[in-house]
Each structure stands twice: as C-alpha cells, then as structure tokens.
Write an enzyme that holds these catalytic residues in place. Structure first.
Site: not given
Ligand code: ADP
Ligand code: MG
Length: 386
Positions: A109, A197
C-alpha cells in the site's frame, strides 16, 4: 475532484510511475479490440467508477478468453456498481479499463497526502496492501509507515529507502520504489493533488514494482490552472445535486438524512446541523447560501433542496446580517410558487428586516412553522420530519 483509474494511470505514466499495460473501452467490441491489442491470454476487466472496493463488489474481473472479455464488458457497461464506498444506489459504469493480467507476488500500500499537522506532504505505506487500509491501521498500526517530506529540501531518495526497507522489500524493489515515490511526489506538487492512493502497489513475478490501482483526488481550488485536468471531470460519478449547486455557486454537500437545511454562513450551517442531530433528526444536506444571497439564489437553493425526494421537512435558519430577511422570504416564496410545496417548512429568521420577512412568509399561505430560538426551531424541524 476525483479522477478515474485510467486517467490517474495516464498521469502516473507521465511521471515515470510504472503501471500495467491497459486500454480504456466503452463498448464490448472496444473491450475485445483492447484485449487483442494487449495480447496475452489473461486480462482484467475493470469498471471505471469513482470508488474503491470494486474488486469485492464484482467490478474487477479476470477474463481468460476474448469471449469472456466481451461477456464481462457487456454485463458491466451500462449497469451500476455498488461498493462499500458508494452506498446502495451505486455509481454508473460508462467505461472500462482492460488490462493485462499480472502475476502478483506481493501487494503493498502506498499513498501521498497533505498531512495537516506537520503541514507537509506525507507518504503513507504498508506491507499490507490489497486490503482495507483502515482495517490495517486499526488492528496492526505498527504496519503503517509514514514519511513526511521537507518542502525546502524536496523529496529525497533516502526517504523512499526508509519506506521500502520498512515495508520489507528487497534491494532491487527498494530501488524501484525510489523512482515511484519520486514520480508521485513530483506529480502531487505539479498537479495540485490532494490525495494519491495506490492499493495495491504490487511486486510482479519478474520483480517489477507496479501501481495496480490508482486513485487521484485533485484540489478543486487549484483546477483553474489545470484546464486539461478539469476537462477530465466525470459528473456522472458525482452527486447530482452537488453538481447543480456547483453551477449555481452554492456550498452544498449532500447527506443521508431527511431534513433539508438552508442556512447562511458555514458556521451557522454546521451549528444548525448539530442542533438537528442533537434533537434526534438527520440533516439531508449542508447548505450555505452565502452572505450576499439574492432572492434568486435563495430560490435556486430552495428548489435544490426540494428536488430530493428524501426530504421530509425544511429548516430555514437565516441570520440577516449582510443578507436581508425580506429577500430570503421573497426567494422562498418565488421557489414555492414555481415548484410547489408539500412538506412543512420551519423558519427561523433573525436580523435585518426580520419583521418584513416574517410578514411576507405568514401571508404567503404556505405551511410555515415560525420559530424564534434555535433549539425551538430544531425541535420543530425534527418533529415535522417525522
Ligand atoms: P479496487 O481497489 O477498487 O477493488 P483494484 O484495482 O485494487 O480495485 O483491484 C482489485 C484486485 O484485483 C487487486 O487487489 C488485484 O488482486 C486484482 N487486480 C486488479 N488489476 C489486476 C491486474 N491487472 N492483474 C491481476 N490482478 C489484478
Ligand atoms: Mg484497490
């Protein structure tokens, strides 16, 4: 303003952030053509909607033949996708991204955001990609790594190495990560982003680091200097009433409740919503008609609130400082004349020309509940909505 995944990945490419090979498609035929052009034997068909959680909701599907690509594209296009982030009504799918199917070895991530407490751009990373990052933060907070960038020095390679080794990457992937984070930082600054993101950032079987997913949020207040990005806006993915409000120039945020709120001033609007909630109600919207509201703007705002079929009562809370109460009354009456009114309206007016405003409303023949004080008004609105 948010970008679609395919738009975000195009930006990534421009800044040297590696992404899978992929082509946008808006019909099953285009999807098949895209798959042919990409070659290979496994493709991923991805619904382009402004929401995450598409995979779990059936919006990201693996296809093992051109026939499957066509079938999946046919199912997805024109339908709506409801994910954890959209609410039950979901978002319409007008476009797909057809991508090469990749061999994923590891899912990480990585995001970039403006950290308001340190007043800096920060990277947030984790070895636990591909899943709900909020859940990771809650259950295993030690697995969330943060690196803030000093704006005067700019992004430094050691910051990426710190992140990479912290995520448990091997040396070659850490070197890739330096390039990825450098590109993301440059992009974030150049494009006035508010959030980028990547979930997941993957390591492939060949040891490459790729952004498999891409979410980009842009700062609306800076869009005037990014005409190319502003043109990427897809209003079908946004709340219809928020778009209308944007065109009229009203500050409006759609909410889930059933009490429509029309207030002047953002602070008073928030206090009004707090009072509604305190007395057991749920606001249907935040709306600040602004200090210099004209009768016409008020009429438009009132119509905007009435256009939602969720709204069971309207709560007008105006403090007439710059704006005059009689103008507010004029606007409300004009809107009601045009679109009719079948629900109760609670009105609390105070300030300049309040007597004239109240008189106009009481003589208008509308179903109006007048209130003097905020608590009394909020209670009346909650009761009226029941
Ligand atoms: P969302 O976050 O909206 O669910 P993602 O783009 O993250 O959408 O995709 C969900 C999952 O689908 C990924 O975690 C990954 O496992 C798989 N996936 C997505 N794109 C590809 C691809 N090109 N090749 C292989 N698997 C993929
Ligand atoms: Mg994702």
């Amino acid at each position: 303003m948010n970008l679609h995944e395919y738009q975000a990945k195009e930006l990534f490419r421009q800044f040297g952030v590696a992404v899978p090979r992929g082509i946008k498609a808006t019909s099953p035929k285009e999807a098949v053509d895209a798959a042919k052009e990409l070659g290979g034997s496994i493709w991923v068909v991805k619904a382009q909607v402004h929401a995450g959680g598409r995979g779990k909701a059936g919006g990201v599907k693996l296809a093992r033949s051109l026939q499957e690509v066509e079938d999946i594209a046919g199912q997805l296009l024109g339908s709506r996708l409801a994910t954890k982030q959209t609410g039950p009504e979901g978002l319409p799918i007008h476009a797909l991204l057809i991508e090469e199917g990749l061999n994923i070895v590891n899912e990480l991530y990585l995001s970039v955001l403006v950290d308001r407490s340190s007043k800096r751009i920060a990277f947030v990373g984790s070895s636990e990609g591909g899943m709900d990052i909020e859940e990771v933060a809650e259950s295993t907070p030690e697995k969330i790594l943060t690196v803030t960038v000093d704006p005067t020095a700019g992004f430094q390679a050691y910051e990426a190495r710190q992140m990479g080794f912290g995520m448990g990457l091997a040396k070659p992937q850490v070197d890739h990560l330096v390039k990825v984070m450098h590109g993301l930082y440059d992009m974030f600054v150049a494009k006035d982003a508010s959030l980028v993101e990547i979930n997941p950032l993957i390591v492939t079987g060949e040891g490459k680091l790729l952004a498999l997913d891409a979410k980009v949020g842009l700062d609306d207040n800076a869009l005037y200097r990014h005409k190319d990005l502003a043109e990427m806006r897809d209003s079908t993915q946004e709340d219809e009433r928020e778009n209308m409000a944007h065109e009229i120039g009203l500050n409006y945020v759609a909410l889930d409740g059933n009490i429509g709120c029309m207030v002047n001033g953002a602070g008073l609007a928030m206090a009004t919503m707090d009072m509604v909630k305190l007395h057991g109600g749920e606001p249907a919207n935040f709306l600040d008609v602004g200090g210099g509201a004209t009768a016409e703007r008020v009429a438009k705002a009132f119509k905007l609130i009435l256009s939602s079929d969720k709204v069971r009562a309207i709560f007008v809370n105006i403090f007439g400082g710059i704006v005059r109460c009689d103008l507010i009354a004029e606007g409300i009456i004009a809107a009601v004349k045009e679109v009719g009114l079948t629900i109760p309206v609670v009105v609390r007016l105070q300030g300049t020309n309040v007597e004239a405003g109240r008189k106009m409303l009481s003589e208008s023949g509308m179903n109006i509940i007048a209130a003097d004080d905020l608590t009394e008004a909020a209670k009346a609105a909650v009761a009226a909505a029941k």
